[in-house]
Design a protein around this motif. Structure first.
Motif, PDB file in Angstrom:
ATOM      1  N   ARG A 177       0.849  -1.190   0.000  1.00 44.80           N
ATOM      2  CA  ARG A 177       0.000   0.000   0.000  1.00 44.80           C
ATOM      3  C   ARG A 177       0.887   1.244   0.000  1.00 44.80           C
ATOM      4  N   VAL A 178       0.552   2.188  -0.890  1.00 39.44           N
ATOM      5  CA  VAL A 178       1.280   3.456  -0.983  1.00 39.44           C
ATOM      6  C   VAL A 178       0.282   4.577  -0.721  1.00 39.44           C
ATOM      7  N   ALA A 179       0.532   5.336   0.327  1.00 35.90           N
ATOM      8  CA  ALA A 179      -0.312   6.494   0.624  1.00 35.90           C
ATOM      9  C   ALA A 179       0.199   7.680  -0.185  1.00 35.90           C
ATOM     10  N   ILE A 180      -0.723   8.412  -0.790  1.00 36.24           N
ATOM     11  CA  ILE A 180      -0.356   9.620  -1.538  1.00 36.24           C
ATOM     12  C   ILE A 180      -1.062  10.801  -0.873  1.00 36.24           C
ATOM     13  N   TRP A 181      -0.247  11.688  -0.328  1.00 37.05           N
ATOM     14  CA  TRP A 181      -0.759  12.896   0.328  1.00 37.05           C
ATOM     15  C   TRP A 181      -0.256  14.074  -0.482  1.00 37.05           C
ATOM     16  N   ALA A 182      -1.008  14.411  -1.505  1.00 41.72           N
ATOM     17  CA  ALA A 182      -0.602  15.455  -2.439  1.00 41.72           C
ATOM     18  C   ALA A 182      -1.848  16.004  -3.124  1.00 41.72           C
ATOM     19  N   PRO A 183      -1.792  17.239  -3.607  1.00 36.29           N
ATOM     20  CA  PRO A 183      -2.935  17.799  -4.341  1.00 36.29           C
ATOM     21  C   PRO A 183      -3.245  16.969  -5.582  1.00 36.29           C
ATOM     22  N   LYS A 184      -4.511  16.930  -5.941  1.00 36.99           N
ATOM     23  CA  LYS A 184      -4.926  16.185  -7.141  1.00 36.99           C
ATOM     24  C   LYS A 184      -4.568  17.004  -8.375  1.00 36.99           C
ATOM     25  N   ALA A 208       1.301  -1.628  -6.773  1.00 39.18           N
ATOM     26  CA  ALA A 208       0.881  -1.219  -5.432  1.00 39.18           C
ATOM     27  C   ALA A 208      -0.589  -0.805  -5.417  1.00 39.18           C
ATOM     28  N   VAL A 209      -1.121  -0.725  -4.222  1.00 34.09           N
ATOM     29  CA  VAL A 209      -2.473  -0.236  -3.977  1.00 34.09           C
ATOM     30  C   VAL A 209      -2.340   1.210  -3.502  1.00 34.09           C
ATOM     31  N   VAL A 210      -3.127   2.118  -4.064  1.00 39.32           N
ATOM     32  CA  VAL A 210      -3.044   3.531  -3.702  1.00 39.32           C
ATOM     33  C   VAL A 210      -4.010   3.840  -2.563  1.00 39.32           C
ATOM     34  N   VAL A 211      -3.482   4.495  -1.528  1.00 34.97           N
ATOM     35  CA  VAL A 211      -4.276   5.001  -0.413  1.00 34.97           C
ATOM     36  C   VAL A 211      -4.206   6.519  -0.509  1.00 34.97           C
ATOM     37  N   THR A 212      -5.325   7.154  -0.808  1.00 35.32           N
ATOM     38  CA  THR A 212      -5.347   8.604  -0.958  1.00 35.32           C
ATOM     39  C   THR A 212      -5.549   9.265   0.404  1.00 35.32           C
ATOM     40  N   VAL A 213      -4.702  10.245   0.724  1.00 36.63           N
ATOM     41  CA  VAL A 213      -4.823  11.009   1.964  1.00 36.63           C
ATOM     42  C   VAL A 213      -5.253  12.421   1.575  1.00 36.63           C
ATOM     43  N   ASN A 214      -6.368  12.861   2.103  1.00 39.79           N
ATOM     44  CA  ASN A 214      -6.934  14.166   1.785  1.00 39.79           C
ATOM     45  C   ASN A 214      -5.955  15.280   2.153  1.00 39.79           C
ATOM     46  N   THR A 215      -5.666  16.162   1.212  1.00 39.84           N
ATOM     47  CA  THR A 215      -4.724  17.253   1.459  1.00 39.84           C
ATOM     48  C   THR A 215      -5.276  18.300   2.416  1.00 39.84           C
ATOM     49  N   ARG A 216      -6.554  18.272   2.695  1.00 39.08           N
ATOM     50  CA  ARG A 216      -7.133  19.223   3.648  1.00 39.08           C
ATOM     51  C   ARG A 216      -6.988  18.749   5.088  1.00 39.08           C
ATOM     52  N   PHE A 217      -6.529  17.519   5.264  1.00 39.75           N
ATOM     53  CA  PHE A 217      -6.332  17.002   6.609  1.00 39.75           C
ATOM     54  C   PHE A 217      -5.180  17.722   7.292  1.00 39.75           C
ATOM     55  N   LYS A 218      -5.335  17.944   8.589  1.00 46.77           N
ATOM     56  CA  LYS A 218      -4.254  18.429   9.438  1.00 46.77           C
ATOM     57  C   LYS A 218      -3.388  17.224   9.789  1.00 46.77           C
ATOM     58  N   GLY A 219      -2.245  17.480  10.401  1.00 49.76           N
ATOM     59  CA  GLY A 219      -1.307  16.416  10.734  1.00 49.76           C
ATOM     60  C   GLY A 219      -1.921  15.247  11.483  1.00 49.76           C
ATOM     61  N   LYS A 220      -2.709  15.530  12.538  1.00 47.26           N
ATOM     62  CA  LYS A 220      -3.302  14.452  13.337  1.00 47.26           C
ATOM     63  C   LYS A 220      -4.294  13.628  12.520  1.00 47.26           C
ATOM     64  N   GLU A 221      -5.075  14.299  11.665  1.00 41.86           N
ATOM     65  CA  GLU A 221      -6.047  13.589  10.824  1.00 41.86           C
ATOM     66  C   GLU A 221      -5.331  12.697   9.812  1.00 41.86           C
ATOM     67  N   ALA A 222      -4.318  13.254   9.185  1.00 40.94           N
ATOM     68  CA  ALA A 222      -3.550  12.469   8.212  1.00 40.94           C
ATOM     69  C   ALA A 222      -2.862  11.305   8.899  1.00 40.94           C
ATOM     70  N   ALA A 223      -2.313  11.549  10.093  1.00 33.52           N
ATOM     71  CA  ALA A 223      -1.645  10.486  10.837  1.00 33.52           C
ATOM     72  C   ALA A 223      -2.622   9.352  11.156  1.00 33.52           C
ATOM     73  N   HIS A 224      -3.875   9.700  11.455  1.00 36.70           N
ATOM     74  CA  HIS A 224      -4.886   8.668  11.734  1.00 36.70           C
ATOM     75  C   HIS A 224      -5.136   7.808  10.486  1.00 36.70           C
ATOM     76  N   VAL A 225      -5.328   8.457   9.347  1.00 31.50           N
ATOM     77  CA  VAL A 225      -5.576   7.708   8.102  1.00 31.50           C
ATOM     78  C   VAL A 225      -4.366   6.842   7.763  1.00 31.50           C
TER      79      VAL A 225
END
Length: 146
Positions: free
Chosen positions: A65-72, A88-105
């Motif tokens: 799994r590869v998380a991508i935390w970047a603008p679309k 790989a499998v893509v896991v999209t991380v919303n760019t509007r998330f703050k650090g704690k939210e992104a860390a949770h995902v």
């Protein structure tokens, strides 16, 4: 019954196979446009291959799994296509998330690698096995060969 003319001509394909087929079929025609950046189908396929090589070089394997935390944007598309090309499998991380939210995902998804980006499009693939994800909570750099 609905008319399914042409459906028999469509083959089941993977996303990387569709990209490769488009590069072969449409070559120099525009395949991706984002602002001033324009890539032909052939250039898009080459950029995705470069991203895939970067993932593989960082230790990403098929099924990881590869998380991508970047603008679309164009770079996101290239990063995702490269991840698919690497298997790989893509896991999209919303760019509007703050650090704690992104860390949770990221913690929930347990990706094997992560890509983050700055506004200028620099990337870094982070290795989840080494525990380097903490660095991903602020944007970091590794430029793909695109």
């Amino acid at each position: 019954m609905a008319d399914n003319a042409g459906i028999a001509d469509i083959e089941a394909r993977t996303i990387p196979a569709v990209v490769e087929r488009a590069a072969t079929r449409f070559g120099g025609r525009e395949g991706l446009v984002d602002g001033d950046r324009r890539l032909s189908f052939a250039e898009l396929a080459a950029a995705a291959d470069g991203a895939a090589r970067a993932y593989v070089a960082s230790g990403i394997e098929a099924g990881d799994r590869v998380a991508i935390w970047a603008p679309k944007m164009d770079d996101w598309a290239i990063a995702a296509l490269g991840a698919f090309r690497a298997g790989a499998v893509v896991v999209t991380v919303n760019t509007r998330f703050k650090g704690k939210e992104a860390a949770h995902v990221i913690g929930t998804a347990s990706p094997d690698g992560m890509e983050s980006a700055r506004a200028h499009g620099a990337h870094e693939v982070l290795d989840g096995r080494s525990g380097r994800f903490e660095e991903a909570l602020s944007p970091v750099d590794l430029v793909f060969d695109t």
